[in-house]
Design an enzyme around this catalytic site. Sequence first.
Site, PDB file in Angstrom:
ATOM      1  N   HIS A   7       0.839  -1.203   0.000  1.00 46.61           N
ATOM      2  CA  HIS A   7       0.000   0.000   0.000  1.00 46.61           C
ATOM      3  C   HIS A   7       0.868   1.245   0.000  1.00 46.61           C
ATOM      4  O   HIS A   7       2.058   1.187   0.327  1.00 46.61           O
ATOM      5  CB  HIS A   7      -0.981   0.040   1.183  1.00 46.61           C
ATOM      6  CG  HIS A   7      -0.333   0.006   2.537  1.00 46.61           C
ATOM      7  ND1 HIS A   7      -0.065  -1.154   3.221  1.00 46.61           N
ATOM      8  CD2 HIS A   7       0.111   1.002   3.345  1.00 46.61           C
ATOM      9  CE1 HIS A   7       0.493  -0.876   4.383  1.00 46.61           C
ATOM     10  NE2 HIS A   7       0.629   0.430   4.477  1.00 46.61           N
ATOM     11  N   HIS A  79       3.965   7.226   3.755  1.00 43.38           N
ATOM     12  CA  HIS A  79       4.919   6.118   3.582  1.00 43.38           C
ATOM     13  C   HIS A  79       4.472   5.206   2.451  1.00 43.38           C
ATOM     14  O   HIS A  79       3.348   5.287   1.974  1.00 43.38           O
ATOM     15  CB  HIS A  79       5.129   5.327   4.879  1.00 43.38           C
ATOM     16  CG  HIS A  79       3.929   4.579   5.394  1.00 43.38           C
ATOM     17  ND1 HIS A  79       3.068   5.100   6.330  1.00 43.38           N
ATOM     18  CD2 HIS A  79       3.455   3.341   5.123  1.00 43.38           C
ATOM     19  CE1 HIS A  79       2.120   4.209   6.607  1.00 43.38           C
ATOM     20  NE2 HIS A  79       2.331   3.130   5.880  1.00 43.38           N
ATOM     21  N   GLU A 130       7.709   1.227   4.981  1.00 41.76           N
ATOM     22  CA  GLU A 130       7.175   0.157   5.833  1.00 41.76           C
ATOM     23  C   GLU A 130       7.440  -1.165   5.120  1.00 41.76           C
ATOM     24  O   GLU A 130       7.235  -1.272   3.910  1.00 41.76           O
ATOM     25  CB  GLU A 130       5.662   0.360   6.022  1.00 41.76           C
ATOM     26  CG  GLU A 130       5.001  -0.719   6.864  1.00 41.76           C
ATOM     27  CD  GLU A 130       3.492  -0.487   7.062  1.00 41.76           C
ATOM     28  OE1 GLU A 130       2.895   0.300   6.308  1.00 41.76           O
ATOM     29  OE2 GLU A 130       2.932  -1.118   7.971  1.00 41.76           O
TER      30      GLU A 130
HETATM   31 CO    CO Z   1       1.153   1.383   6.252  1.00 39.30          CO
END
Ligand code: CO
Length: 134
Positions: A7, A79, A130
């Site tokens: 994502h 992020h 991440e």
């Molecule tokens: Co995230």
Amino acid sequence: MLGRINHIALAVPDIAAASATYRETLGAKVSAPQALPEHGVTVVFVELPNSKVELLEPLGETSPVAAFLAKNPDGGMHHICYEVADILAARDQLVAAGARVLGDGEPKIGAHGKQVLFLHPKDFFGTLIELEQV
Ligand code: CO
């Protein structure tokens, strides 16, 4: 090391308003809000054919997203999340290469019930990364 993009996360000042924009203006499928106190955020996932967009609203006094929104009051890209097959092996390889892992360096459980880690944005061209084990 890196798999697919799991994502891309956007910090938003009002997650209800952002959800409505993604649902109604952009015509996307949007999940119900989920509170993640351990991460200091409420999250919503926008489901796309090839990936997801994560909308983040600060939760609690010490939310890391609150400082981001103080600098970017309209919201912004927060992020990018890459999938990895083995998060501990990835972490050890990155630390050996000089990258900094945020927090205590141990994976936490993320929004999908899977282990996640965050890497320092200064080590990756100004973008918080991440990693999620899939
Ligand atoms: Co995230």
